[in-house]
Enzyme design. Structure first.
Site, PDB file in Angstrom:
ATOM      1  N   ILE A  71       9.716  13.454  14.970  1.00 56.58           N
ATOM      2  CA  ILE A  71       9.681  14.499  15.239  1.00 56.58           C
ATOM      3  C   ILE A  71       9.385  15.002  16.635  1.00 56.58           C
ATOM      4  O   ILE A  71       9.708  16.289  17.233  1.00 56.58           O
ATOM      5  CB  ILE A  71       7.939  14.672  14.755  1.00 56.58           C
TER       6      ILE A  71
ATOM      7  N   ALA B  87       1.349   9.936  20.742  1.00 55.74           N
ATOM      8  CA  ALA B  87       1.803  10.720  21.098  1.00 55.74           C
ATOM      9  C   ALA B  87       2.510  11.796  20.355  1.00 55.74           C
ATOM     10  O   ALA B  87       2.766  12.819  20.782  1.00 55.74           O
ATOM     11  CB  ALA B  87       2.797   9.645  21.523  1.00 55.74           C
ATOM     12  N   ALA B  88       2.442  11.212  19.031  1.00 54.66           N
ATOM     13  CA  ALA B  88       3.420  12.302  18.107  1.00 54.66           C
ATOM     14  C   ALA B  88       2.622  13.035  17.688  1.00 54.66           C
ATOM     15  O   ALA B  88       2.525  14.617  17.082  1.00 54.66           O
ATOM     16  CB  ALA B  88       3.839  11.447  16.388  1.00 54.66           C
TER      17      ALA B  88
ATOM     18  N   CYS C  49       5.687  -2.505  11.603  1.00 51.55           N
ATOM     19  CA  CYS C  49       6.427  -2.379  11.733  1.00 51.55           C
ATOM     20  C   CYS C  49       6.055  -1.613  13.610  1.00 51.55           C
ATOM     21  O   CYS C  49       7.529  -2.047  14.178  1.00 51.55           O
ATOM     22  CB  CYS C  49       7.492  -0.980  11.112  1.00 51.55           C
TER      23      CYS C  49
ATOM     24  N   ASP D 226       0.520   7.934  12.463  1.00 54.30           N
ATOM     25  CA  ASP D 226       0.322   6.670  13.475  1.00 54.30           C
ATOM     26  C   ASP D 226      -0.124   7.031  14.508  1.00 54.30           C
ATOM     27  O   ASP D 226      -0.959   5.350  14.970  1.00 54.30           O
ATOM     28  CB  ASP D 226       1.217   5.287  12.143  1.00 54.30           C
ATOM     29  N   ASN D 227       0.421   7.485  15.356  1.00 56.74           N
ATOM     30  CA  ASN D 227       0.321   7.355  16.729  1.00 56.74           C
ATOM     31  C   ASN D 227      -0.256   8.769  17.539  1.00 56.74           C
ATOM     32  O   ASN D 227      -0.747  10.280  17.107  1.00 56.74           O
ATOM     33  CB  ASN D 227       2.005   6.631  17.483  1.00 56.74           C
TER      34      ASN D 227
ATOM     35  N   ARG E 233       0.615  -0.979   0.117  1.00 63.27           N
ATOM     36  CA  ARG E 233      -0.457   0.095  -0.159  1.00 63.27           C
ATOM     37  C   ARG E 233       1.102   1.397  -0.155  1.00 63.27           C
ATOM     38  O   ARG E 233       0.164   1.649  -0.192  1.00 63.27           O
ATOM     39  CB  ARG E 233      -0.592  -0.042   1.018  1.00 63.27           C
TER      40      ARG E 233
ATOM     41  N   CYS F 196      -5.318  24.594  24.754  1.00 65.61           N
ATOM     42  CA  CYS F 196      -4.932  25.691  23.795  1.00 65.61           C
ATOM     43  C   CYS F 196      -5.430  26.773  24.443  1.00 65.61           C
ATOM     44  O   CYS F 196      -5.676  27.702  24.030  1.00 65.61           O
ATOM     45  CB  CYS F 196      -5.556  25.444  22.374  1.00 65.61           C
TER      46      CYS F 196
ATOM     47  N   CYS G 107      -7.940  22.684  18.633  1.00 66.99           N
ATOM     48  CA  CYS G 107      -7.393  22.259  18.959  1.00 66.99           C
ATOM     49  C   CYS G 107      -7.642  20.378  18.822  1.00 66.99           C
ATOM     50  O   CYS G 107      -8.531  19.692  18.876  1.00 66.99           O
ATOM     51  CB  CYS G 107      -5.684  22.467  19.277  1.00 66.99           C
TER      52      CYS G 107
END
Length: 626
Positions: free
Chosen positions: A97, A121-122, A174, A118-119, A60, A440, A159
């Site tokens: 990041i 926390a980030a 992964c 895909d998470n 994909r 925010c 936000c």
């Protein structure tokens, strides 16, 4: 007369060629997004992703090929995207990041940030960095056939963290295989392991590193050589986990040492994975038996399902469950398979034991059988066409922002089936910021209920500030008139406080703590509410944080009048909770958020941009909402 460059106004086309944008994530959505950006005319792009390419990505993530397995996603995505537009200026970072190098000043150099993560926390972190830098953020994500995209702008819209999110339920392969960071990753891995050993094998549910997989080759030349060698049979050969287990007679000790010692040691050879992560610690059955067995003979107290065993306890549970499942498989006959069921005791014991042993290896707090059972859910597959549609919509929303039409941006949902108006894409007006948001709001403040005599400083740092409130490197001082430093982000300064209780520092009912994360340019005031009446196994509660309940359904006439916001079968934006628009989106908010696994994605009203529409239409014929 309007002058056009391709399908864009000349002014907009010129803006695209000069503006600098940041793409965070180069996976399923990120690959499609990079392709779309260069085809639309964006010339200055920076992309960042910590992951490397896995074999399972190739079905994909179309910027990657088999020869790229084991290489940096960001770097390969850059090289592949440049083939579409060699004149583009793309910078790739193989990094997280959340690295302190990417501070507020880094974010301020961009006109627009686009998330393809895909998470959670980030996502939380990028949300805060964009708020601090006052840069527009386009958030996105997918879950199976569902998708969302939204725009976040400081002071104008909610936000990412304005509304509570349900627990995430979908995770990249992964992460599950190589770099788990949350207990749910280990639980999903254990469920995959059950199928690999006793159930129906699935190539997308691989659980351990493969010695034939070029991902293990960190030298680029070695990677290329392995990929070329694998072309002899047209694919990368993999050893069947079930075949190997059968050859050992399902010997539980051999299985244990392979899964929790040999495979972990193999992961450690991929040293680039551990430069910015804490490395896992392998377990050895014989060593554990000799060193830990005598310490864990005393029975634990409390209900059996709510007990958290020690490492050796889970070793024994693993051994017993493997033997029970082996006998079940033997009774069913040659070629038979077992089906995992959370209500089947041996299957649940196996997943509980395997998941907890993996949690321990990756330095996470282990969970009770009750917790594991409640967290184990269905895994939703990634769909390439969903990623393509969402990536196209991200760019369309970006064009609105660069055209100075921020007020026309929308949250849009991609649904699996058309709604009553025969639309797959349904827009919803962006909500204003929540006055009670702990991120925010002008002065973020929360009240946390906990027991100051039982909550340690380390628990405050890891469980409350980092895990619950998404801080990366918190500094905490007590508002006691002295400015007592409780936690310092400087290594070693306050480590002596870690195992002390909050009460030891004079913190009591009504005390106030100031938590600062200087990387995120974020300050949070915490009001401490002391209590000794928390529910069993609950360390703390955030006061007033009950999940929003769906408002009563509106009548059919109201649905018909809600022209902008779709119908009762459509998805509700995760930023809207009050139902101000009286649309059926708001009626089904909770249901759709659960399906999306809180990836929190939202979408704008599409524009008729030729390059983007073409890139989406090749994979899915859909209805666009004007």
């Amino acid at each position: 007369m309007v002058q056009l460059v391709g399908s864009l106004r000349r002014e907009l086309a010129e803006s695209l060629s000069t503006c600098k944008v940041l793409v965070v994530g180069a996976g399923g959505i990120g690959c499609e997004l990079l392709k779309n950006l260069v085809l639309t005319g964006f010339k200055n792009i920076e992309v960042i992703d910590l992951d490397t390419i896995d074999v399972s990505n190739l079905n994909r993530q179309f910027l990657f090929q088999k020869k790229h397995v084991g290489k940096s996603k960001a770097q390969v995505a850059k090289e592949s995207a440049l083939q579409f537009c060699p004149s583009a200026n793309i910078t790739a970072y193989h990094d997280s990041i959340m690295n302190p190098d990417y501070n507020v000043e880094f974010f301020r150099k961009f006109m627009l940030v686009m998330n393809a993560l895909d998470n959670r926390a980030a996502r939380n972190h990028v949300n805060r960095m964009c708020l601090a830098a006052d840069i527009p953020l386009i958030e996105s994500g997918t879950a199976g056939y569902l998708g969302q995209v939204t725009v976040i702008k400081k002071g104008m819209t909610e936000c990412y963290e304005c509304q509570p999110k349900p627990t995430q339920k979908t995770f990249p392969g992964c992460t599950i295989r190589n770099t788990p960071s949350e207990p749910i990753h280990c639980i999903v891995w254990a469920k995959y392991l059950f199928n690999q050993l006793f159930g129906e094998e699935d190539a997308d549910q691989e659980v351990s590193p493969d010695t034939a997989d070029p991902e293990a080759a960190w030298n680029p030349e070695d990677t290329a050589a392995r990929a070329t060698a694998s072309e002899k049979d047209g694919d990368i050969k993999r050893v069947s986990t079930k075949e190997w287990a059968r050859s050992t007679g399902y010997d539980s000790v051999k299985l244990f040492n392979k899964l929790f010692k040999d495979d972990i040691m193999y992961l450690l050879t991929m040293d680039k994975l551990w430069k910015k992560r804490k490395a896992p610690i392998p377990l050895d059955w014989q060593q554990l038996e000799n060193s830990m067995r005598p310490q864990e003979e005393s029975p634990a107290s409390g209900l059996k399902d709510q007990q958290v065993l020690g490492v050796w306890g889970y070793c024994q549970l693993f051994q017993h469950s493997v033997e029970t499942l082996r006998l079940q498989l033997q009774e069913k006959g040659e070629g038979s398979e077992l089906v995992w069921d959370k209500d089947d005791p041996p299957a649940m014991d196996f997943v509980t034991a395997a998941a907890n042993l993996r949690m321990h290896i990756f330095s996470m707090n282990m969970k009770s059988r009750f917790d594991v059972k409640s967290m184990a859910g269905n895994i939703i597959p990634a769909i390439a066409t969903t990623n393509a549609v969402i990536a196209g919509l991200i760019v369309l929303e970006g064009l609105k922002i660069l055209s100075g039409e921020l007020e026309s941006c929308r949250t849009i949902f991609l649904n699996k089936c058309p709604n009553l108006r025969k639309k797959l894409l349904v827009p919803c007006i962006l909500d204003p910021p929540s006055a009670n948001c702990y991120v925010c709001a002008s002065k973020p403040e929360v009240t946390v209920k906990l027991n100051v005599q039982k909550t340690t400083v380390l628990s405050l740092q890891d469980r409350i500030l980092k895990e619950r409130f998404g801080m990366v490197a918190p500094d905490v001082q007590i508002e006691d008139g002295k400015g007592t430093i409780l936690i310092s982000s400087e290594e070693g300064e306050t480590e002596a406080n870690n195992n002390k209780f909050l009460g030891d520092f004079g913190i009591r009912n009504g005390s106030r703590l100031q938590a600062d994360d200087f990387l995120q340019d974020y300050t949070l005031l915490i009001n401490v509410l002391h209590t000794e009446e928390l529910e069993r196994d609950v360390e703390f509660e955030v006061v007033g944080e009950a999940p929003d309940k769906a408002p009563p359904p509106q009548n059919n006439q109201e649905e018909v009048n809600s022209i902008t916001n779709g119908n009762k079968d459509s998805a509700q934006p995760s930023t809207s909770s009050k139902g101000e628009h009286h649309c059926s989106f708001c009626v089904h908010k909770q249901k759709h958020e659960e399906l999306l696994g809180s990836i929190v994605e939202k979408v704008p009203t599409p524009l008729a941009s030729g390059a983007i529409v073409a890139s989406v239409k090749h994979s899915l014929q859909t209805f666009f909402v004007a």
